[in-house]
Scaffold this motif. Structure first.
Motif, PDB file in Angstrom:
ATOM      1  N   TYR A   1       2.905 -29.900 -22.091  1.00  0.00           N
ATOM      2  CA  TYR A   1       3.224 -27.860 -21.279  1.00  0.00           C
ATOM      3  C   TYR A   1       2.379 -27.316 -20.434  1.00  0.00           C
ATOM      4  O   TYR A   1       1.508 -29.005 -19.856  1.00  0.00           O
ATOM      5  N   HIS A   2       2.691 -27.078 -19.666  1.00  0.00           N
ATOM      6  CA  HIS A   2       2.234 -26.462 -17.777  1.00  0.00           C
ATOM      7  C   HIS A   2       2.075 -25.265 -18.006  1.00  0.00           C
ATOM      8  O   HIS A   2       2.872 -25.014 -18.575  1.00  0.00           O
ATOM      9  N   PHE A   3       0.715 -24.786 -17.617  1.00  0.00           N
ATOM     10  CA  PHE A   3       0.412 -23.295 -17.152  1.00  0.00           C
ATOM     11  C   PHE A   3       0.296 -23.068 -16.479  1.00  0.00           C
ATOM     12  O   PHE A   3      -0.411 -23.800 -14.942  1.00  0.00           O
ATOM     13  N   SER A   4       0.739 -21.835 -15.859  1.00  0.00           N
ATOM     14  CA  SER A   4       0.993 -21.668 -14.284  1.00  0.00           C
ATOM     15  C   SER A   4      -0.284 -20.756 -14.343  1.00  0.00           C
ATOM     16  O   SER A   4       0.262 -19.374 -15.242  1.00  0.00           O
ATOM     17  N   VAL A   5      -0.937 -20.127 -13.537  1.00  0.00           N
ATOM     18  CA  VAL A   5      -1.624 -18.972 -13.745  1.00  0.00           C
ATOM     19  C   VAL A   5      -1.319 -17.766 -12.863  1.00  0.00           C
ATOM     20  O   VAL A   5      -1.441 -17.396 -12.867  1.00  0.00           O
TER      21      VAL A   5
END
Length: 82
Positions: free
Chosen positions: A32-36
């Motif tokens: 997963y990629h977490f985009s703040v």
């Protein structure tokens, strides 16, 4: 599907983008990629077929606007005139 074919050729999966896919740097990436900035979580498996998150998003919007019915089978205004 078009996204996969383009990605295998080294091109961005978005049909409207002429960008190339970034070269893998050899590091293991998480699932997963977490985009703040967007406050969203993205599945990295799908993102690897695109040059960026924006291309992935616009490609999904483009695909949602396409009909799954073949042009010659459509009725009404969208039907092919013979």
């Amino acid at each position: 599907d078009v996204e996969t074919e383009r990605a295998l050729d080294g091109q961005c999966g978005n049909p409207r983008c002429a960008g190339k896919l970034p070269k893998p740097d050899g590091r293991s990436r998480g699932r997963y990629h977490f985009s703040v900035a967007d406050k969203r979580v993205y599945d990295s498996e799908g993102l690897r077929r695109f040059c960026g998150i924006e291309c992935a998003r616009t490609s999904r919007e483009y695909a949602a606007g396409l009909s799954v019915t073949a042009l010659h089978l459509r009725e009404g205004e969208a039907a092919v005139q013979r």
